[in-house]
Design a protein around this motif. Sequence first.
Motif, PDB file in Angstrom:
ATOM      1  N   UNK A 132      -3.846   6.716  -3.321  1.00 52.51           N
ATOM      2  CA  UNK A 132      -3.997   7.796  -2.158  1.00 52.51           C
ATOM      3  C   UNK A 132      -2.702   7.954  -1.628  1.00 52.51           C
ATOM      4  N   UNK A 133      -1.743   7.147  -1.836  1.00 49.26           N
ATOM      5  CA  UNK A 133      -0.571   7.399  -1.367  1.00 49.26           C
ATOM      6  C   UNK A 133       0.316   8.514  -1.928  1.00 49.26           C
ATOM      7  N   UNK A 134      -0.288   8.632  -3.483  1.00 52.46           N
ATOM      8  CA  UNK A 134       0.429   9.546  -4.414  1.00 52.46           C
ATOM      9  C   UNK A 134       1.326   9.098  -5.508  1.00 52.46           C
ATOM     10  N   UNK A 135       1.239   7.828  -5.424  1.00 52.70           N
ATOM     11  CA  UNK A 135       1.836   6.943  -6.291  1.00 52.70           C
ATOM     12  C   UNK A 135       1.032   7.111  -7.760  1.00 52.70           C
ATOM     13  N   UNK A 136       1.855   7.122  -8.929  1.00 54.35           N
ATOM     14  CA  UNK A 136       1.293   7.070 -10.226  1.00 54.35           C
ATOM     15  C   UNK A 136       0.883   5.733 -10.726  1.00 54.35           C
ATOM     16  N   UNK A 137      -0.411   5.360 -10.617  1.00 53.59           N
ATOM     17  CA  UNK A 137      -0.801   3.917 -10.861  1.00 53.59           C
ATOM     18  C   UNK A 137      -1.257   3.747 -12.310  1.00 53.59           C
ATOM     19  N   UNK A 138      -0.281   2.998 -12.876  1.00 48.78           N
ATOM     20  CA  UNK A 138      -0.476   2.688 -14.272  1.00 48.78           C
ATOM     21  C   UNK A 138      -1.595   1.664 -14.614  1.00 48.78           C
TER      22      UNK A 138
END
Lengths: 182, 182
Positions: A132-138
Amino acid sequence: MRVLAVSGSLRPESHNSQLLRAARELAPEAIEWDTYDALITIPPFHGERDDPDAPEAVQHWRDRLAAADAVLFATPEYNGSVPGVLKNAVDWASTPFPDNVLRGKPVMVVGASTGAYGAMWAQADLRRILGITGARVLDGDLAVARAHEAFDEDGRLRSASQTERLSELLGALAAESLPAAA
Amino acid sequence: MRVLAVSGSLRPESHNSQLLRAARELAPEAIEWDTYDALITIPPFHGERDDPDAPEAVQHWRDRLAAADAVLFATPEYNGSVPGVLKNAVDWASTPFPDNVLRGKPVMVVGASTGAYGAMWAQADLRRILGITGARVLDGDLAVARAHEAFDEDGRLRSASQTERLSELLGALAAESLPAAA
């Protein structure tokens, strides 16, 4: 390429900090390893979307995240979720909106607990929150259960399958962070 | 009977603090209202299950919870979940294990946000987390969306249905806390 390792525990004998040290030993040579261990210095997040005068500790945290090509979080689990201290740091990192330092950043989450589930729920919550923060979660997880018995006297994971799994995750992290480092 | 009202926001103009003030106006006369507004004083939780020398601010927080027959939380939503600051306070309240002050305590969760969903996900996470601490999480929710437009100049909810809903929740809270107060 640089990976920032963030343990969600403040405990001196933290199993999650130990897990990150074990990860460092297994990391591909191309990875420059940075360890963030100043969570305790980050003040309470006030809930504003912008903060031209962010506290120094917050600016330092954001700078370390910004300088990393990827971030590896290791989280304990308190009351079935992410430690408040770690969530508070992520809340700060999610602002200013919309150009926060986590946006588009490859991140990976692992975890350890002394219980039978290895901080599985805290990991799941942290992945959702980071997304939700915009990080690209691997993709990929590692849940180290019974963490007080999981490491040998040299700090390595006793389990061969967990060691292999952690190596795989680090390889994936290195591969994902290449474009940003190029 | 005494209800402790806890806002998860530190913002001076917090919509969640406003929601709790509106709740106080609607509360049955039998309720003695206490407002906890010192979240910012609570230090980072260290993750230990026991702490014979808990910091003074933590002891104060636990004492206020212990003195309440029921607790009403109003939570904002940061990155789809509970503010780290509020989770940190709940983490402290969940220890020492197993005899923490939340065990068996009737708690209710409402929330407000300026977005379209009224902190719905933060509320859901907080209910789950409080349940894991041992608190008795009461049914019922209230999600005040577009919170910046939800209150009139006297601080009351503009919506008749939300006002009615909040009254119902307070009645349920008062009824549940009766056995503990008897």
